[in-house]
Write a protein that holds these residues in place. Structure first.
Motif, PDB file in Angstrom:
ATOM      1  N   GLU A  29      27.359 -28.284   6.711  1.00 45.22           N
ATOM      2  CA  GLU A  29      25.925 -28.553   7.298  1.00 45.22           C
ATOM      3  C   GLU A  29      24.866 -27.698   6.488  1.00 45.22           C
ATOM      4  O   GLU A  29      23.689 -27.959   6.481  1.00 45.22           O
ATOM      5  CB  GLU A  29      26.108 -28.096   8.739  1.00 45.22           C
ATOM      6  N   GLY A  30      25.395 -26.449   6.169  1.00 42.54           N
ATOM      7  CA  GLY A  30      24.409 -25.802   5.406  1.00 42.54           C
ATOM      8  C   GLY A  30      23.789 -26.196   4.089  1.00 42.54           C
ATOM      9  O   GLY A  30      22.664 -26.258   3.761  1.00 42.54           O
ATOM     10  N   LEU A  31      24.876 -26.925   3.459  1.00 36.52           N
ATOM     11  CA  LEU A  31      24.488 -27.491   2.038  1.00 36.52           C
ATOM     12  C   LEU A  31      23.534 -28.636   2.351  1.00 36.52           C
ATOM     13  O   LEU A  31      22.458 -28.829   1.586  1.00 36.52           O
ATOM     14  CB  LEU A  31      25.634 -27.934   1.362  1.00 36.52           C
ATOM     15  N   LYS A  55      29.296 -27.148  -7.153  1.00 35.05           N
ATOM     16  CA  LYS A  55      27.708 -26.952  -7.397  1.00 35.05           C
ATOM     17  C   LYS A  55      27.605 -28.279  -8.213  1.00 35.05           C
ATOM     18  O   LYS A  55      26.625 -28.951  -7.803  1.00 35.05           O
ATOM     19  CB  LYS A  55      27.586 -25.707  -7.923  1.00 35.05           C
ATOM     20  N   THR A  56      28.028 -28.442  -9.378  1.00 32.58           N
ATOM     21  CA  THR A  56      27.438 -29.432 -10.049  1.00 32.58           C
ATOM     22  C   THR A  56      27.853 -30.801  -9.623  1.00 32.58           C
ATOM     23  O   THR A  56      26.959 -31.780  -9.908  1.00 32.58           O
ATOM     24  CB  THR A  56      28.307 -29.327 -11.556  1.00 32.58           C
ATOM     25  N   GLU A  57      28.931 -31.075  -9.055  1.00 29.03           N
ATOM     26  CA  GLU A  57      29.221 -32.282  -8.271  1.00 29.03           C
ATOM     27  C   GLU A  57      28.100 -32.299  -7.276  1.00 29.03           C
ATOM     28  O   GLU A  57      27.863 -33.667  -7.011  1.00 29.03           O
ATOM     29  CB  GLU A  57      30.517 -32.091  -7.616  1.00 29.03           C
ATOM     30  N   ALA A  58      27.657 -31.321  -6.576  1.00 27.10           N
ATOM     31  CA  ALA A  58      26.650 -31.765  -5.617  1.00 27.10           C
ATOM     32  C   ALA A  58      25.290 -32.190  -6.269  1.00 27.10           C
ATOM     33  O   ALA A  58      24.808 -33.094  -5.700  1.00 27.10           O
ATOM     34  CB  ALA A  58      26.234 -30.237  -4.882  1.00 27.10           C
ATOM     35  N   ALA A  59      24.858 -31.899  -7.483  1.00 24.62           N
ATOM     36  CA  ALA A  59      23.800 -32.373  -8.124  1.00 24.62           C
ATOM     37  C   ALA A  59      24.098 -33.726  -8.583  1.00 24.62           C
ATOM     38  O   ALA A  59      23.146 -34.723  -8.411  1.00 24.62           O
ATOM     39  CB  ALA A  59      23.584 -31.459  -9.330  1.00 24.62           C
ATOM     40  N   LYS A  60      25.229 -34.133  -9.054  1.00 25.62           N
ATOM     41  CA  LYS A  60      25.643 -35.382  -9.271  1.00 25.62           C
ATOM     42  C   LYS A  60      25.530 -36.151  -8.248  1.00 25.62           C
ATOM     43  O   LYS A  60      25.113 -37.384  -8.265  1.00 25.62           O
ATOM     44  CB  LYS A  60      26.929 -35.537  -9.884  1.00 25.62           C
ATOM     45  N   SER A 175      24.375 -21.466 -10.532  1.00 28.18           N
ATOM     46  CA  SER A 175      24.663 -20.336 -10.920  1.00 28.18           C
ATOM     47  C   SER A 175      26.032 -19.768 -10.373  1.00 28.18           C
ATOM     48  O   SER A 175      26.376 -19.887  -9.187  1.00 28.18           O
ATOM     49  CB  SER A 175      23.609 -19.220 -10.456  1.00 28.18           C
ATOM     50  N   ASN A 176      26.797 -19.132 -11.486  1.00 29.09           N
ATOM     51  CA  ASN A 176      28.388 -18.674 -10.940  1.00 29.09           C
ATOM     52  C   ASN A 176      27.819 -17.281 -10.687  1.00 29.09           C
ATOM     53  O   ASN A 176      28.899 -16.542 -10.265  1.00 29.09           O
ATOM     54  CB  ASN A 176      29.112 -18.720 -12.261  1.00 29.09           C
ATOM     55  N   ILE A 194      27.503 -21.768  -2.009  1.00 31.64           N
ATOM     56  CA  ILE A 194      28.734 -22.546  -1.807  1.00 31.64           C
ATOM     57  C   ILE A 194      29.822 -21.917  -1.893  1.00 31.64           C
ATOM     58  O   ILE A 194      30.166 -21.180  -2.771  1.00 31.64           O
ATOM     59  CB  ILE A 194      28.562 -23.812  -2.795  1.00 31.64           C
ATOM     60  N   ASP A 195      30.684 -21.782  -0.890  1.00 31.44           N
ATOM     61  CA  ASP A 195      31.823 -20.942  -0.799  1.00 31.44           C
ATOM     62  C   ASP A 195      33.069 -21.799  -1.048  1.00 31.44           C
ATOM     63  O   ASP A 195      32.930 -22.935  -1.158  1.00 31.44           O
ATOM     64  CB  ASP A 195      32.035 -20.202   0.760  1.00 31.44           C
ATOM     65  N   TYR A 196      34.253 -21.186  -1.093  1.00 28.59           N
ATOM     66  CA  TYR A 196      35.473 -21.920  -1.543  1.00 28.59           C
ATOM     67  C   TYR A 196      35.621 -22.583  -0.107  1.00 28.59           C
ATOM     68  O   TYR A 196      35.616 -21.981   0.918  1.00 28.59           O
ATOM     69  CB  TYR A 196      36.634 -21.088  -1.677  1.00 28.59           C
ATOM     70  N   PRO A 197      36.004 -23.798  -0.200  1.00 27.80           N
ATOM     71  CA  PRO A 197      36.414 -24.621   0.983  1.00 27.80           C
ATOM     72  C   PRO A 197      37.770 -24.031   1.770  1.00 27.80           C
ATOM     73  O   PRO A 197      38.555 -23.714   1.082  1.00 27.80           O
ATOM     74  CB  PRO A 197      36.856 -26.093   0.401  1.00 27.80           C
ATOM     75  N   THR A 198      37.942 -24.501   3.110  1.00 28.44           N
ATOM     76  CA  THR A 198      38.801 -24.043   3.833  1.00 28.44           C
ATOM     77  C   THR A 198      40.185 -25.087   3.238  1.00 28.44           C
ATOM     78  O   THR A 198      39.858 -26.207   2.864  1.00 28.44           O
ATOM     79  CB  THR A 198      38.836 -24.235   5.311  1.00 28.44           C
ATOM     80  N   ALA A 199      41.416 -24.873   3.820  1.00 29.43           N
ATOM     81  CA  ALA A 199      42.519 -25.850   3.209  1.00 29.43           C
ATOM     82  C   ALA A 199      42.251 -27.236   3.938  1.00 29.43           C
ATOM     83  O   ALA A 199      42.312 -28.320   3.284  1.00 29.43           O
ATOM     84  CB  ALA A 199      43.725 -25.000   3.788  1.00 29.43           C
TER      85      ALA A 199
END
Length: 212
Positions: A29-31, A55-60, A175-176, A194-199
């Motif tokens: 939801e945040g993204l 992050k890059t995949e989001a842009a793509k 940015s990293n 963007i945080d690490y996803p949950t399992a």
């Protein structure tokens, strides 16, 4: 609030989330909200997070949803305006001068201009998405150079004057966080971490990719 331009069917963060999901990118939801606001307001989207969080995949995926060509500017230490914006084709200029002889020739005209990613996006804002990838790897001088572009979407070419986009282009920065970005750059963007996803979420991402 409706997204500017002709983006049929995307009139809310939820609609954008569904469109991204159809492009095999699972945005939370945040993204989805941050990306929607960036598109609606005509502001750059700044995505920060650890390497590999998408992050890059989001842009793509945003480019895919908008049916636009992704133009990627990969940042690195020492990158300068000529690599990001434009440069003159000096060998072609010299050849043209020799061939012209006594005739006058404008060596700073369009045929001698080499487009780089930022100029290409500025000239075709309605059909491209500009990805400025890993901005934190560049130096502060390059970051300062970006401010005019990100605020007014214009560039200055000394030999040709100021060029402005006919409409605000879609720009995504990543940015990293290997260093802190200047506050002036952050203010020009809609920001999202963007945080690490949950399992569970990671499993859904893998299943979505496997079915694509």
């Amino acid at each position: 609030m409706a997204i500017r331009g002709n983006i049929v069917g995307i009139d809310s963060p939820d609609a954008l989330e569904k469109a991204l999901r159809a492009a095999y990118y699972l945005a939370d939801e945040g993204l989805a909200t941050a990306a929607y606001l960036a598109l609606a307001l005509g502001k750059p989207l700044l995505l920060e997070g650890a390497p590999g969080v998408g992050k890059t995949e989001a842009a793509k995926s945003i480019a895919a949803v908008l049916a636009r060509r992704l133009i990627r500017l990969q940042c690195y230490e020492g990158i300068d305006a000529s690599a990001a914006l434009y440069e003159w084709n000096y060998p072609r200029q010299m050849l043209a001068i020799r061939q012209a002889g006594d005739q006058s020739i404008d060596i700073y005209s369009e045929p001698f201009l080499i487009e780089r990613p930022m100029l290409a996006a500025l000239r075709a804002p309605d059909s491209t998405v500009l990805l400025i990838d890993e901005i934190d790897r560049s130096d502060q001088e390059f970051e300062a150079f970006l401010l005019e572009f990100l605020s007014d979407f214009q560039i200055s070419i000394p030999e040709r004057g100021t060029l402005r986009a006919v409409e605000r282009p879609v720009v995504v920065l990543t940015s990293n966080r290997t260093r802190d970005l200047h506050e002036a750059l952050r203010r020009r963007c809609v920001y999202h971490w963007i945080d690490y996803p949950t399992a569970e979420r990671e499993a859904r991402i893998v299943m979505a990719r496997a079915s694509s």
